[in-house]
Design a protein around this motif. Structure first.
Motif, mmCIF file in Angstrom:
data_model
loop_
_atom_site.group_PDB
_atom_site.id
_atom_site.type_symbol
_atom_site.label_atom_id
_atom_site.label_comp_id
_atom_site.label_asym_id
_atom_site.label_seq_id
_atom_site.Cartn_x
_atom_site.Cartn_y
_atom_site.Cartn_z
ATOM 1 N N ALA A 120 35.954 -44.879 12.360
ATOM 2 C CA ALA A 120 35.653 -43.467 12.126
ATOM 3 C C ALA A 120 36.620 -42.519 12.832
ATOM 4 C CB ALA A 120 34.221 -43.159 12.574
ATOM 5 N N LEU A 121 37.220 -42.977 13.930
ATOM 6 C CA LEU A 121 38.085 -42.084 14.702
ATOM 7 C C LEU A 121 39.478 -42.045 14.062
ATOM 8 C CD1 LEU A 121 37.823 -40.461 17.397
ATOM 9 C CD2 LEU A 121 39.071 -42.334 18.482
ATOM 10 N N PRO A 122 39.979 -40.834 13.762
ATOM 11 C CA PRO A 122 41.327 -40.756 13.175
ATOM 12 C C PRO A 122 42.344 -41.464 14.070
ATOM 13 C CG PRO A 122 40.238 -38.646 13.046
ATOM 14 C CD PRO A 122 39.341 -39.533 13.850
ATOM 15 N N THR A 123 43.300 -42.131 13.441
ATOM 16 C CA THR A 123 44.202 -42.978 14.217
ATOM 17 C C THR A 123 45.062 -42.174 15.176
ATOM 18 O OG1 THR A 123 45.713 -42.937 12.338
ATOM 19 C CG2 THR A 123 44.301 -44.866 12.581
ATOM 20 N N VAL A 125 44.192 -39.589 16.824
ATOM 21 C CA VAL A 125 43.355 -39.283 17.988
ATOM 22 C C VAL A 125 43.266 -40.512 18.890
ATOM 23 C CG1 VAL A 125 41.056 -38.619 18.749
ATOM 24 C CG2 VAL A 125 42.027 -37.581 16.703
ATOM 25 N N ALA B 212 35.132 -39.657 6.258
ATOM 26 C CA ALA B 212 35.696 -39.818 7.600
ATOM 27 C C ALA B 212 37.164 -40.212 7.506
ATOM 28 C CB ALA B 212 34.913 -40.868 8.377
ATOM 29 N N ARG B 213 37.450 -41.137 6.607
ATOM 30 C CA ARG B 213 38.835 -41.575 6.476
ATOM 31 C C ARG B 213 39.702 -40.466 5.874
ATOM 32 N NH1 ARG B 213 41.839 -46.551 5.942
ATOM 33 N NH2 ARG B 213 43.945 -45.784 6.275
ATOM 34 N N GLY B 216 40.546 -38.020 8.462
ATOM 35 C CA GLY B 216 41.264 -38.552 9.609
ATOM 36 C C GLY B 216 42.583 -39.223 9.277
ATOM 37 N N PHE B 218 46.207 -40.377 8.778
ATOM 38 C CA PHE B 218 47.384 -39.882 9.479
ATOM 39 C C PHE B 218 48.676 -40.411 8.857
ATOM 40 C CE2 PHE B 218 50.524 -40.568 12.899
ATOM 41 C CZ PHE B 218 50.770 -39.259 13.223
ATOM 42 N N LEU B 258 38.056 -33.760 15.908
ATOM 43 C CA LEU B 258 38.058 -34.952 15.049
ATOM 44 C C LEU B 258 37.175 -36.057 15.631
ATOM 45 C CD1 LEU B 258 41.846 -35.024 14.097
ATOM 46 C CD2 LEU B 258 39.937 -34.696 12.519
ATOM 47 N N ALA B 262 33.960 -37.958 14.076
ATOM 48 C CA ALA B 262 33.753 -39.412 14.075
ATOM 49 C C ALA B 262 32.367 -39.752 14.618
ATOM 50 C CB ALA B 262 34.833 -40.088 14.909
ATOM 51 N N LEU B 263 31.962 -39.062 15.693
ATOM 52 C CA LEU B 263 30.649 -39.346 16.285
ATOM 53 C C LEU B 263 29.522 -38.973 15.332
ATOM 54 C CD1 LEU B 263 31.192 -38.275 20.007
ATOM 55 C CD2 LEU B 263 31.028 -40.573 19.038
ATOM 56 N N THR B 265 29.746 -38.924 12.121
ATOM 57 C CA THR B 265 29.779 -39.947 11.077
ATOM 58 C C THR B 265 29.042 -41.203 11.530
ATOM 59 O OG1 THR B 265 31.905 -39.122 10.325
ATOM 60 C CG2 THR B 265 31.294 -41.343 9.620
ATOM 61 N N LEU B 266 29.345 -41.630 12.761
ATOM 62 C CA LEU B 266 28.705 -42.847 13.275
ATOM 63 C C LEU B 266 27.200 -42.682 13.375
ATOM 64 C CD1 LEU B 266 31.045 -44.157 16.107
ATOM 65 C CD2 LEU B 266 30.793 -44.962 13.758
ATOM 66 N N LYS B 269 25.695 -42.718 9.959
ATOM 67 C CA LYS B 269 25.797 -44.084 9.452
ATOM 68 C C LYS B 269 24.694 -44.954 10.063
ATOM 69 C CE LYS B 269 29.428 -47.590 9.471
ATOM 70 N NZ LYS B 269 28.822 -48.470 10.457
#
Lengths: 291, 285, 354
Positions: A120-123, A125, B212-213, B216, B218, B258, B262-263, B265-266, B269
């Motif tokens: 879930a965490l952008p790469t 970051v 999420a993807r 995020g 990159f 970001l 992610a948190l 999202t988790l 989920k």
């Protein structure tokens, strides 16, 4: 909608070869047509086009580019670090999965949810965060420096980033298999006099192994191509800590399209071959330890 | 607290020492690799106080990056949602030749390096790409512009929704749909009244991961965006630029946003998995 | 509504599910399709419903070919083996589904839908569970919801795929009786698929026995039970002794003695004599040898619980099962180890398969 689409008007099918098994559900033509068109447009044509561009370069130049020392070394770093990280994850990922499936302790659910953080965490970051921790002035980097070695800006840093990225692949593939293991088998082993360790090595591990290999393969494949989380911590020193994806980006920035295309195609080729090999290994273990 | 699943079976299971050691090892490992980076993001973002943190977030370039990220996700996620539903309907509810090949092809973007996912579009639409000159002559810019960013994101997030839905719909079979049709429902009614309610939580799950993807991504985006500030920079790219300029507080401020995503999202989920486990995927039951 | 099925064929890859099947279903009857798994009975049911398409042949409803009528227009009530209840809908909404998806012009007003669903739920005795979800019901209750749902569209035909297959024995018996009463009240042409011969014989007006994609026999329960068309039917309807004998010159013989058989006697050669346990006649063994045309056997075990006694006999090395009333058993005063004479009231003979 194509002719095969609407179940309602399908005539009794001719015997022999038919693309679609008869059905009364509607919408196959629309759904399948859209799926195929979208797949071609987004994935297949762009990837195929890249392969064609690589072929345009010609064999001699293709090999000259691929076998240049800097490129070879980048391959070595990318695949080597990805493999190392996947193997480290195989051990620790298995421990994490084991603990999450078998034991009940406070905070288990939180930890379980957190395992997916790398998904879930952008790469980027993850990349800067890991760098901040493992750089010589970071929380752990400072400790390492005191002990006399360096993590960030070396291949060790790359491995650490890839361990982060690959962890959930192992845990999430092993977990369901651990859950499905029949406790009676373990009881049988115990009643036959096996120690806990013997039971693990001789009974449990063989059952887990196919899933573990799958997880390692997934983590490895992801690690080879990983870019965002690695480039910050790697330092990107040519012939030391430069990975293939970075090399591709570098070539692109120099408008060396041919170079970028060739390296990218070669990388996909190697990845493909390795996954094929892993697939065979997997079938072999699965047939040996068929459940 | 529920008992260990194996504690009622005294013949198996590890002793308390081994048990504690394994739990300790797992927690230590996860702390070093997961918790610490997360903590680093927030602590670095707030290293110079809340004011500096806010300044980093409200900078016009940061705001434009946030806006672009939201825009890209708002285009890429619905596209892949429609694709995912269509693909899983075709694959899960029908039997046709070459199904496993189609499945493998749908998974393909998962095994392609993000950098290559961007590169393929540069080779098609970039200035030196196959369609580059033609596009330039017609005044259309894809690479180093928003359309390229969208395309790369769509490529990278391509399999997410389909991957969640296919096993779920395969497990549900076709009996419900057949029942609806025998009762006189049209194809569309069957999908809307029977299929969609059956897959709604799985769908949401897939959309969550896809989103999420998408927000995020990159590597792929980095290749096609050209890093034009205020124009083609998404949040993850903006983080990189700020970091490379040694503007750490601002970089981590955007990064913390970001990380928060992610948190969330988790958490979402986890809630879906706990409450609707049987309606998300067969394997997670 | 009457259904005519003519030469229907269906293959799945190399597997022939139906190899040219013809059948007339009479209006208002309750018909059982009986056969082992893989016999094609479910495929036939699905083809009638329009859920599968025949490769060849035709199915007509009251003389009208159904080929161009899609499943949704056939007005067929189908009860699925696992019920296929919509789990996100209440019992009420499940039953109302078929009425609510009708085209605007044909759709009843919401009030009429409510009334109609109310009636149906009352009929299946589930009015009190109208707002429950399928997951909150027992198997038997789900089965009845599925039935009410199928009946809501006022079908001309009711098709049931293994209607009691997923239920436990007690519920199964109750539902069976209930379904029979329901059918007697409504007289909808009904076809159900089952692999349970007891269920077929007890419930149906007529039974269709199928095997390997073919119809072997059609008849009333009494007909198929008493005069099975062939050895398969004899076997499948359960409870039968198979004794190896021979056919010589049009006479079936067991250990050299002639056996009186019903129906045809096949060509000379090895044969199997089929006799149901309750058709085995036992008598007290006389002191001096075996009477003419009878056999001698020894009782090897005896189960006497309930009104019927079951004996296992040893007839010259063959196991033979016999059934007789408890009264008759006590008249004969048989016990394990005693000898008796054996005769067959009804038997059939079929040439032995290699």
């Amino acid at each position: 909608m194509t002719a095969v689409a609407s179940g309602a008007t399908v005539r009794p099918a001719k015997r022999g070869w038919s693309f679609l098994a008869p059905t009364i559900l509607p919408g196959f033509g629309t759904a399948f047509g859209f799926t195929l068109a979208y797949l071609c447009l987004i994935v297949l044509i762009p990837l195929g086009h890249m392969a064609l561009r690589a072929a345009d370069v010609g064999w001699d130049r293709f090999w000259a580019i691929t076998l240049a020392p800097r490129v070879l070394h980048a391959f070595y770093v990318s695949f080597g670090c990805a493999l190392a990280a996947a193997l480290i994850n195989a051990v620790f990922g298995l421990v994490v999965a084991w603990v999450l499936v078998r034991y009940r302790f406070p905070g288990r659910r939180l930890i379980d949810a957190m395992v997916d953080l790398p998904f879930a965490l952008p790469t980027s970051v993850a990349g800067i965060a890991l760098t901040a921790i493992y750089a010589p002035n970071g929380w752990i980097g400072a400790l390492a420096k005191a002990a006399g070695f360096k993590i960030a800006f070396t291949p060790i840093g790359i491995v650490i980033a890839l361990v982060f990225v690959g962890l959930p692949f192992i845990v999430r593939t092993v977990e369901p298999v651990l859950q499905d293991l029949d406790a009676e088998v373990e009881e049988a082993a115990a009643s036959l006099g096996a120690t806990r360790w013997q039971t693990f090595i001789k009974v449990l591990l063989p059952a887990i192994l196919p899933a573990l290999i799958t997880g390692v393969a997934l983590a490895f494949a992801r690690g080879v191509g990983e870019y965002g989380s690695v480039i910050f911590i790697a330092g990107n020193i040519p012939a030391v800590s430069e990975i293939v994806p970075l090399l591709i980006v570098a070539r692109l920035e120099q408008y060396d399209y041919a170079g970028a295309t060739v390296i990218a195609t070669a990388m996909m080729g190697v990845s493909f071959l390795m996954l094929l090999g892993i697939n065979f290994l997997q079938r072999w273990t699965r047939s040996r330890h068929a459940r | 607290m529920p008992a260990d699943p194996h504690s009622r079976r005294p013949a198996v299971g590890e002793g308390p020492v081994t048990r504690l050691a394994l739990i300790g090892l797992a927690i230590l490992f996860l702390a070093a690799f997961l918790a610490l980076p997360l903590a680093a993001v927030f602590s670095q973002a707030l290293a110079k106080g809340f004011g500096a943190f806010l300044k980093g977030l409200t900078d016009p370039d940061a705001l434009s990056a946030i806006q672009l990220t939201l825009t890209v996700a708002a285009i890429a996620v619905p596209l892949n949602l429609v694709f995912g539903v269509a693909a899983s309907w075709a694959i899960a509810k029908f039997n046709f030749r070459g199904k496993s090949l189609l499945l493998a092809l749908i998974d393909l973007p998962f095994s392609v390096s993000p950098v290559i996912s961007g590169l393929v579009y540069v080779l098609l639409f970039g200035l030196h790409g196959s369609f580059g000159p033609w596009l330039r002559d017609h005044g259309v810019q894809i690479i180093f512009a928003v359309p390229g960013v969208v395309m790369a994101t769509v490529f990278v997030t391509f399999p997410f929704v389909a991957r969640e839905l296919i096993p779920l719909m395969q497990e549900q079979g076709v009996e419900d749909e057949e029942a609806a049709i025998v009762l006189g429902a049209s194809g569309w009614q069957t999908f809307r009244l029977v299929t969609l309610p059956n897959i709604r939580w799985g769908l949401l799950y897939g959309v969550l991961l896809c989103n999420a993807r998408a927000m995020g991504e990159f590597g792929a985006v980095s290749v096609v965006s050209g890093h034009i500030r205020g124009k083609t920079n998404t949040m993850p790219l903006h983080v990189e630029i700020l970091y490379n300029e040694y503007n750490f507080v601002a970089a981590f401020a955007v990064a913390s946003l970001l990380a928060l995503l992610a948190l969330v999202t988790l958490a979402a989920k986890a809630i879906l998995e706990w409450r609707f486990a049987d309606q998300i995927a067969a394997a997670k039951r | 509504m009457a259904i005519e099925i003519r030469n229907v064929e269906k293959t799945f890859g190399a597997f022939t599910a139906l190899g040219g099947v013809s059948l007339d279903v009479r209006s208002g009857e309750l018909l059982a399709l009986l056969g082992p798994s893989g016999s094609g009975k479910t495929t036939l049911l699905r083809i009638i419903a329009g859920l599968d398409h025949a490769d060849a042949g035709e199915v007509s409803f009251d003389g009208q070919d159904t080929r161009d009528r899609a499943a949704r227009d056939r007005k067929v009530g189908f009860v699925f083996q696992h019920y296929a209840l919509f789990r996100h809908m209440t019992v009420f909404d499940n039953v109302a589904f078929g009425l609510r998806v009708k085209k605007k012009a044909e759709r009843p007003a919401e009030m009429d839908i409510r009334r109609r669903v109310g009636q149906l739920l009352e009929m299946v005795q589930l009015s009190h569970l109208a707002s429950r979800y399928p997951s909150q019901l027992s198997g038997g209750q789900r089965q009845r919801v599925a039935l009410a749902r199928a009946l809501a569209i006022e079908p001309k035909v009711l098709l049931l795929d293994e209607p009691f297959g997923a239920l436990d024995a007690k519920v199964r018996k109750d539902l069976r009786k209930w379904l029979r009463h329901l059918h007697d009240d409504m007289h909808i042409t009904s076809i159900f698929v089952t692999h349970d011969q007891e269920e077929a014989l007890e419930l149906a007006d007529r039974v269709v026995v199928m095997n390997h994609g073919q119809i072997i026999q059609v008849g009333t329960p009494a007909e198929v039970y008493d005069t099975p068309a062939d050895s398969f039917v004899f076997d499948f309807l359960g409870g039968v002794n198979r004794l190896n004998g021979v056919i010589e010159g049009g006479v079936a013989r067991l250990d050299g003695k002639a056996v009186r058989v019903d129906g045809e006697v096949g060509p000379n050669g090895p044969a199997v004599i089929y006799v149901r346990p309750h058709q085995v006649e036992l008598d007290v063994a006389p002191g001096d040898g075996v009477p003419e045309g009878k056999w001698s056997a020894r009782v090897s075990s005896l189960h006497a619980a309930g009104p019927v006694a079951r004996l296992e006999l040893d007839l010259a090395g063959r196991a033979l099962e016999a059934q007789l009333s408890r009264d008759r058993l006590s008249d004969l005063a048989l016990d394990v180890g005693s000898w008796c004479t054996v005769d067959f009231r009804h038997a059939r003979v079929f040439p032995a398969k290699n």
